[in-house]
Design an enzyme around this catalytic site. Structure first.
Site, PDB file in Angstrom:
ATOM      1  CG  ASP A  94      -1.746  -1.324   1.118  1.00 30.27           C
ATOM      2  OD1 ASP A  94      -1.879  -1.744  -0.063  1.00 30.27           O
ATOM      3  OD2 ASP A  94      -1.676  -1.413   2.511  1.00 30.27           O
ATOM      4  N   GLY A 153       1.231   2.861  -2.571  1.00 30.97           N
ATOM      5  CA  GLY A 153       0.755   3.671  -3.761  1.00 30.97           C
ATOM      6  C   GLY A 153       1.586   3.259  -5.145  1.00 30.97           C
ATOM      7  N   GLY A 190       0.962   1.356  -7.808  1.00 28.70           N
ATOM      8  CA  GLY A 190      -0.419   1.391  -8.821  1.00 28.70           C
ATOM      9  C   GLY A 190      -0.176   2.746  -9.577  1.00 28.70           C
ATOM     10  CE  LYS A 191       1.039   9.619  -8.329  1.00 29.58           C
ATOM     11  NZ  LYS A 191       0.542  11.176  -8.219  1.00 29.58           N
ATOM     12  CG  HIS A 249      -1.161  -2.796  -6.575  1.00 28.06           C
ATOM     13  ND1 HIS A 249      -0.232  -3.938  -8.029  1.00 28.06           N
ATOM     14  CD2 HIS A 249      -1.149  -3.094  -6.349  1.00 28.06           C
ATOM     15  CE1 HIS A 249       0.572  -4.187  -7.345  1.00 28.06           C
ATOM     16  NE2 HIS A 249       0.244  -3.954  -5.796  1.00 28.06           N
ATOM     17  CB  THR A 253      -6.238 -10.563   1.835  1.00 25.21           C
ATOM     18  OG1 THR A 253      -5.310 -11.947   1.202  1.00 25.21           O
ATOM     19  CG2 THR A 253      -4.840  -9.279   2.197  1.00 25.21           C
ATOM     20  NE  ARG A 309       7.783 -30.850  -2.890  1.00 23.98           N
ATOM     21  CZ  ARG A 309       8.631 -31.490  -2.567  1.00 23.98           C
ATOM     22  NH1 ARG A 309      10.104 -32.854  -3.172  1.00 23.98           N
ATOM     23  NH2 ARG A 309       8.740 -32.112  -1.375  1.00 23.98           N
ATOM     24  CB  THR A 333       1.936 -11.814   1.711  1.00 24.60           C
ATOM     25  OG1 THR A 333       1.359 -12.668   1.068  1.00 24.60           O
ATOM     26  CG2 THR A 333       3.930 -11.925   0.989  1.00 24.60           C
ATOM     27  NE  ARG A 356      -4.216   0.324   3.566  1.00 24.30           N
ATOM     28  CZ  ARG A 356      -4.246   1.316   2.657  1.00 24.30           C
ATOM     29  NH1 ARG A 356      -4.265   1.906   2.768  1.00 24.30           N
ATOM     30  NH2 ARG A 356      -4.550   0.943   1.453  1.00 24.30           N
ATOM     31  N   GLY A 360       0.107  13.946  -4.317  1.00 27.22           N
ATOM     32  CA  GLY A 360      -1.648  13.851  -4.255  1.00 27.22           C
ATOM     33  C   GLY A 360      -2.098  12.353  -5.756  1.00 27.22           C
TER      34      GLY A 360
END
Ligand code: IMP
Ligand code: MG
Length: 380
Positions: free
Chosen positions: A14, A16, A18-19, A44, A125, A139, A206, A272, A359
């Protein structure tokens, strides 16, 4: 030769990414976008200029850009039904690795059961991530190519077919692209270094490798093919799920930060945890991943604090805050002096800051040219 840029989260996801991925893809004329780890547990977000948001879970950010080919490589896991829904009938040029593993409803159920059986929940998640990677390591997982080769029809095979993606040995394909194609390839990391299965605070992690090592294993390209590693760093810390965290912010500081920016998970909708940035941990993350430069995100969210803090192994550094709205700044020199000081400190503590996000929109991104980055090292 292709220029290969790995864009990786340096904290708890998180940040950012993706941006940043989407913006750098546009600026570099990227025509190949690759996901190498994780699956539907990732979230994302890319906000367009008109204020509408595009959210990606399994598809790489930027898969809808004109001329883009997207690859979900061998290190990822694929939930076929969710992938089909995410494609939403859009015209996406998608290639799936035959070696990627399939996530089924059984994995999702097991994820929930395992969480319920734990003394202390991880706060996963609940997308089946851990059980699917467990089956891979044990396997007895099912790969995309195995699923497609089954003679009986089933819902997963049908969903994969409906995605209308090409399925192939993407390892070989990507290596060939590296050598024989021009343009840029982006390796988009999911989650963040602090959630890495080996390097995070196990078991609150994860189940995949979120760093540059994961980008190599999860695609099959050689380490020498990676031209540049960009570490995405949020200007403060956030974490969903259990595990270690700084715990330095006062309640009123947290309240102020949450007023500036709603910090809720993209996949789970959970609130969060928030805190100051831990530059000691981020520095370690950047060293471990050979990070060349930083994309610093959510800087505008720090507006209005009297003091901004940076946590380091040796204590807390206190910097002056800023009152001005920086969301319209387009150059480093537009930023107020106190913000420039913050960025200089980051560059000195960690590695040079190359991109500054002020932003959510793509236009709200400042590039710091190399010559100016070098000057960032000269603290007054
Ligand atoms: P899992 O990946 O669903 O197994 O969850 C393991 C931990 O990683 C939990 O604390 C999740 O909240 C966290 N996590 C997984 N993916 C992301 C992500 O993309 N952003 C932030 N946290 C994540
Ligand atoms: Mg996310």
């Amino acid at each position: 030769m292709k220029e290969v840029i790995a864009i990786l989260g340096m904290q708890w996801g998180d940040e950012g990414k993706g941006k940043i991925v989407h913006a750098i893809a546009k600026k570099t004329n990227c025509n190949l976008m690759v996901r190498f780890n994780g699956g539907a547990n990732a979230g994302h977000t890319v906000m367009l200029e008109d204020g509408s948001a595009m959210k990606y879970n399994q598809l790489p950010s930027g898969c809808e850009l004109p001329g883009m080919r997207s690859v979900i490589a061998n290190g990822s896991i694929i939930d076929p039904k969710k992938l089909y829904l995410e494609m939403g009938g859009k015209n996406i040029d998608l290639i799936l690795s035959g070696d990627a593993h399939i996530v089924t409803q059984t994995h999702i159920n097991r994820d929930e059961n395992q969480e319920n059986e734990r003394d202390r929940r991880i706060g996963t998640t609940l997308t089946g991530n851990g059980p699917a990677y467990s089956d891979k390591a044990a396997r007895h997982g099912v790969q995309v190519k195995g699923m497609m080769a089954t003679h009986s029809d089933n819902q997963y095979k049908k969903a994969l077919t409906d995605c209308d993606a090409e399925m192939m040995n993407t390892q070989k394909y990507l290596r060939e692209c590296c050598i024989s194609e021009k343009g840029t390839m982006i390796l988009e990391g999911a989650h963040g270094w602090e959630l890495d299965i080996d390097h995070g605070d196990y078991p609150n992690v994860t189940s995949s490798s979120c760093g540059v090592g994961g980008a190599i294993i999860g695609t099959g390209i050689g380490p020498d093919m990676i031209s540049k590693v960009i570490g995405v760093v949020k200007s403060y810390s956030t974490r969903v799920g259990a595990g270690s965290f700084p715990y330095e912010m006062t309640e009123s500081e947290k309240e102020h930060l949450r007023e500036n920016h709603s910090e809720t998970g993209t996949v789970t909708g959970r609130k969060r945890r928030v805190d100051w940035i831990d530059v000691g941990r981020v520095r370690d993350a950047c060293l471990a991943n050979g990070v060349d430069s930083i994309a610093l995100t959510h800087l505008d969210v720090l507006q209005g604090f009297d003091e901004i803090k940076m946590i380091d192994n040796i204590g807390v550094h206190i910097l002056p805050g800023f009152k001005a709205n920086i969301s319209q700044c387009t150059k480093f020199s537009d930023l107020p002096g106190n913000v420039q000081t913050f960025i200089k400190c980051m560059s000195n503590f960690i590695v040079p800051v190359e991109w500054i996000s002020v932003g959510p929109k793509e236009s709200q991104l400042i590039h710091v040219p190399r010559i100016q980055r070098e000057r960032l090292y000269q603290l007054e």
